[in-house]
Design a protein around this motif. Sequence first.
Motif, mmCIF file in Angstrom:
data_model
loop_
_atom_site.group_PDB
_atom_site.id
_atom_site.type_symbol
_atom_site.label_atom_id
_atom_site.label_comp_id
_atom_site.label_asym_id
_atom_site.label_seq_id
_atom_site.Cartn_x
_atom_site.Cartn_y
_atom_site.Cartn_z
ATOM 1 N N TYR A 1 -49.252 55.452 5.416
ATOM 2 C CA TYR A 1 -50.188 55.167 4.202
ATOM 3 C C TYR A 1 -49.723 56.087 3.009
ATOM 4 N N THR B 1 -47.541 54.367 0.452
ATOM 5 C CA THR B 1 -46.711 53.388 -0.403
ATOM 6 C C THR B 1 -46.633 53.848 -1.714
ATOM 7 N N LYS B 2 -47.870 54.422 -2.284
ATOM 8 C CA LYS B 2 -47.731 55.163 -3.641
ATOM 9 C C LYS B 2 -46.801 56.477 -3.973
ATOM 10 N N GLU C 1 -43.143 54.859 -4.056
ATOM 11 C CA GLU C 1 -42.786 54.414 -5.190
ATOM 12 C C GLU C 1 -42.861 55.633 -6.262
#
Lengths: 332, 302
Positions: A217, A219-220, A223
């Motif tokens: 969890y 992903t942010k 990125e």
Amino acid sequence: MRARHPDRQGYAERGGVRLSYEVFGEGSPTLLLVPGWTLPARSFKAQVPYLARHYRVVAFDPRGTGGSGRPRGATHYALDEHVADALAVMDVTETASAVLVGKSRGAQTALALAVNHPSRVNGLVAAAPFTPLTPWPPLDAAWSSFQQRRGWRRQVQGLGTVLREARHVARSKSFRLFGRSLAPTEAAKWFNRPSMEADYDAFTEWFVTRVVVNDPYATKQTEDVIGWMRETDGEAAADAFMGDCLRDAEETRKLLAAIECPVLVIHGDRDITVPFEWGATFAELTGGRLVAMPGAGHLPGGRYPVKVNLVLREFVDALVSATLPETVEAPA
Amino acid sequence: MRARYPDGEGFVDHGDGVRIFYEVYGEGPDTICFLPTWPIFHSRTWKGQIPYLSRHFRVIAIDARGNGRSDRPREREAYSRERHVADVLAVLDATETDAAMIVSVSPRAPLALQLCVEHPERVRAAAFITPQLWQIKEFVDPFTAGDRVAYDGYDKFNPRYWKRDYAGFIAWFANSIHPHPHSTKQIEDTISYGMDTDAAALIPATVGFEMYERDEALALAGQVRCPVLVTQNGGGAMWPKTCSGPLAEASGGRLHVFDGLGPAVGSRWPVAMNLVLRDFFESVRETTADAPQALATGGGTK
């Protein structure tokens, strides 16, 4: 959009290299945030808004990253340069002394600064410190491929180092984790100057998704880190990696032995970028406090900001109350 | 691991042999009750709200019949709105809650509306999250389309597909209500709630629960006397937005639109949802303090 914007921003300058810094809040003491390799001050974005409500926070982009200059050549990225940069930022922001928060490679800068300029440092926080203390085959392979010219023969030698040392550290938890998620051959293929310079976008994607952010969890966070790394380029990244930084355990141990200020180490026990053993040993040798982050990878401050922020605050508040008598006497 | 564990839990059974599970968090005179949901979810779907709100209010969360730790009857009669009303009243009784501030979501808005109208003494306030009070074409059409060779997108909203590939439906649903990036945890959670039950429970729960006709719903909304909050997501096509405005207007309630957020605001943007809910319930707490006097002198209808 930011959760908290700086109250002041500007540049320090050293030898033609400008250093972008930001100041948040006006509490006391001052925290100086030192980011890791190829990362700008924004990589502390989950810490700054909270910490700035309680303390004064100074964060800067190390040379080669963010809004700071990108001198060419590895000699410009020596540890001494990083330390002098941090001091220059402290000077221009009128920071007599600070609690240093160094993340990954930034912990080297913080460590050297604390040893060489103890009067400027109230405390030292090392988050997943990139301070070599035990053999770490993936890194040794990367270094040997950096030190040698490009070419398959050298690559194979680098790989040989991995395999040779792997036998000695195969029992360490970090290495088992690393081996499970990444083949040493894959690491050797990517982590070298030609790969960084040829296709830096591909390198950053590989490095962040396969090595740096292995938490679920996230992903942010993935990125974000890729985006921050891409603010610079492959040449600066390779120069910064090759810069004359701490390489061997002896040298690191010498520095750690010289530390006098209070120390806090925060380290994820699933970190495969910097082995957990380094953080644990860092804390042990300095008599510091070790906060192990169960299940966390290399950047717990991004993935578990609340926990990290509370631990940071507890440490800084303890420092403040420990030094309270001095503060009272200071006016005289 | 949970951010907050319940202080009490239990089961109620009001006589139809179906056990309903509930949890109680915190304490105090002001109770928020998260009503049973469409049982593709269970009460853990409120995990982004409970730890925050229970610092300020007493909170009850109920697992709808058909999922969670409640029983999963397989007959559509067991899922009538009337039975759901009885479930809620039984939980309020079991927890010694005279009246609660209730929260409903999407297709269980009719449950909240019926409670407000028929049991006004048990409801102090009602928050309707993305309410759906009457049947809408976007769901009725695929639901009644019969068997298809292939089910794409909204076609999956079809009980024949649920029987054939329940996991496929749940995965599609979880992704549909979380179209924004960085929702991997929310998607996994939604899948886990959905996979806690099966098509044999979800189908009767979907067809057995009576929705209102539009006119009937709005007429009832006009009879609601407690404070009303209606929230509407501002993003995502999944849940239609046709009920929110009319419900807020007919009930004299407050309409809050989450600009650009949604469909699943409470799970993906819990802070935004929590602040709106808390603000609303705090206003109820304040008014209610003066309420006995106001009632004594004013009386009658609004």
